[in-house]
Write a protein that holds these residues in place. Sequence first.
Motif, PDB file in Angstrom:
ATOM      1  N   GLN A 124      27.523  40.216  -1.754  1.00  0.00           N
ATOM      2  CA  GLN A 124      28.473  41.036  -1.009  1.00  0.00           C
ATOM      3  C   GLN A 124      29.850  40.822  -1.591  1.00  0.00           C
ATOM      4  O   GLN A 124      30.286  39.674  -1.748  1.00  0.00           O
ATOM      5  N   ARG A 127      35.503  42.831   1.384  1.00  0.00           N
ATOM      6  CA  ARG A 127      35.803  44.138   1.955  1.00  0.00           C
ATOM      7  C   ARG A 127      37.318  44.376   2.027  1.00  0.00           C
ATOM      8  O   ARG A 127      38.097  43.440   2.186  1.00  0.00           O
ATOM      9  N   LYS A 128      37.678  45.639   1.915  1.00  0.00           N
ATOM     10  CA  LYS A 128      39.073  45.989   2.108  1.00  0.00           C
ATOM     11  C   LYS A 128      39.434  45.720   3.561  1.00  0.00           C
ATOM     12  O   LYS A 128      38.682  46.050   4.480  1.00  0.00           O
ATOM     13  N   ARG A 129      40.575  45.080   3.768  1.00  0.00           N
ATOM     14  CA  ARG A 129      40.942  44.761   5.138  1.00  0.00           C
ATOM     15  C   ARG A 129      42.432  44.998   5.373  1.00  0.00           C
ATOM     16  O   ARG A 129      43.254  44.914   4.462  1.00  0.00           O
ATOM     17  N   LEU A 139      37.773  40.969  11.889  1.00  0.00           N
ATOM     18  CA  LEU A 139      36.667  41.154  10.954  1.00  0.00           C
ATOM     19  C   LEU A 139      35.668  40.017  11.066  1.00  0.00           C
ATOM     20  O   LEU A 139      34.444  40.241  11.114  1.00  0.00           O
ATOM     21  N   HIS A 356      33.489  36.275   2.560  1.00  0.00           N
ATOM     22  CA  HIS A 356      34.311  37.446   2.844  1.00  0.00           C
ATOM     23  C   HIS A 356      35.775  37.243   2.505  1.00  0.00           C
ATOM     24  O   HIS A 356      36.574  38.166   2.638  1.00  0.00           O
TER      25      HIS A 356
END
Length: 444
Positions: A124, A127-129, A139, A356
């Motif tokens: 993974q 992710r854009k956050r 998130l 993440h």
Amino acid sequence: MKTSENNISRKDFIRNSALAAAGLTLIPHIMTASPFFDKKLSSAKGKLILKNVRLETGFEYQDGEVISTKTDLFCVEAENGRIIKIGPNIPDSKATDARGLLMLPAFKDMHIHLDKTFYGDKWQAVRKRTGGVKGMIALEQKMLPEMLKNSTFKAEKMIELLQSKGTSFARSHVNIEPTSKLQSLKNLQKALENKKNSFGAELVAFPQHGVFYTDSVPYLKEAAKMDIDFIGGVDPFNVDGNIEKVMDFTVQLALDHHKGIDIHLHETGDSGLKTVEYLIRKVNENPSLKGKTYLSHCFILAKLEEVKQEEIAEKLAEAQIGIVSTIPFGRMVMPIPVLYKHNVTVLTGNDSIVDHWNTFGTGSVLQKANLMAQLYGYSTEFLLSRSLKLATGNVLPLDDQGKQQWPKVGDKADFVLLKAGCSAEAVSRISDVESLVHQGNVVF
């Protein structure tokens, strides 16, 4: 973790640091039997006898400068987790042949999150956050229930990665907050129990979502009664909005349960400096915390003027507060030489491996020592050899005068065998780890 308009975000820090790891693989060596493994030598009593072990014996000088490191071959015996004999080499003995590999102290990763990782699971990317620290908390609250389902398995796989890089001990921060409650801690403790004969660890109860912002207080109080070693924290001003309230709670909880303290501090503005100074004051008021208190990251130190850096380093040393740095670079180069100058304890760790937050971790603290040496121009034989201490938790084979100080009879039998001629080469070349011995047993 974005902290304020004037502060560097954890995302930006990781993005900057990722360049250092480019080209290095996350895939550990296949965990097969070590070429040094011999069932006859790894008996129930945990006895191990090695021949042709390369140890450092001193420095060679020219015109007052260290130009090389002297080494020789020895026989080394370990039993019941301790080194019991270091003697002249006996090439024709029946001992396990270390083939001239260099023996160094086992490595220590002193800042990592074993409890929340994608390692060992499907790939993974990050992710854009948006929304800064509050957005990241939201998130995590969504992601953690799924991550917890197999977090014990993933923690074990990450421990195996660390072992393949020569690490036999870690300080792991573990989430304690209303989403995970105590489950993340329990899952990690199970993984560590499964690996207890091959890996050591100490744990930090880490309120990733704030102490008061998500009301982590009852869970932190419960965790403090469990088998943990440190009370953690993160950016008390930017997450909870009150430095004094958060730090007072953290210090008191540590005092009440005889724990240490290890605080994530990413804030680089005025609040970052105030947090450092307030913690110094609290530790001086409670001397039992001296030598047991650490600031992780502590990016504010990179933003201070040189005179202020010297002042804070001197105060940190007096309070015996250590710094655990992941060795950022670019605009965030930490004043590590200044910290060393004032005898501040400096440790390092991988922080994130693949999760993440970040996907660029290598698992190697020897690579961190290499990065530090590059950043500060530690390119001579002497300075490269000194840089090794970042990977070993401040244990070096030779002291600054070249006198052999490790290993000694009675030392813990925790060591690595590498393809290198000396410590300086190991740091400079990030030499391959061939075998890891933990408590006298070959574990990789």
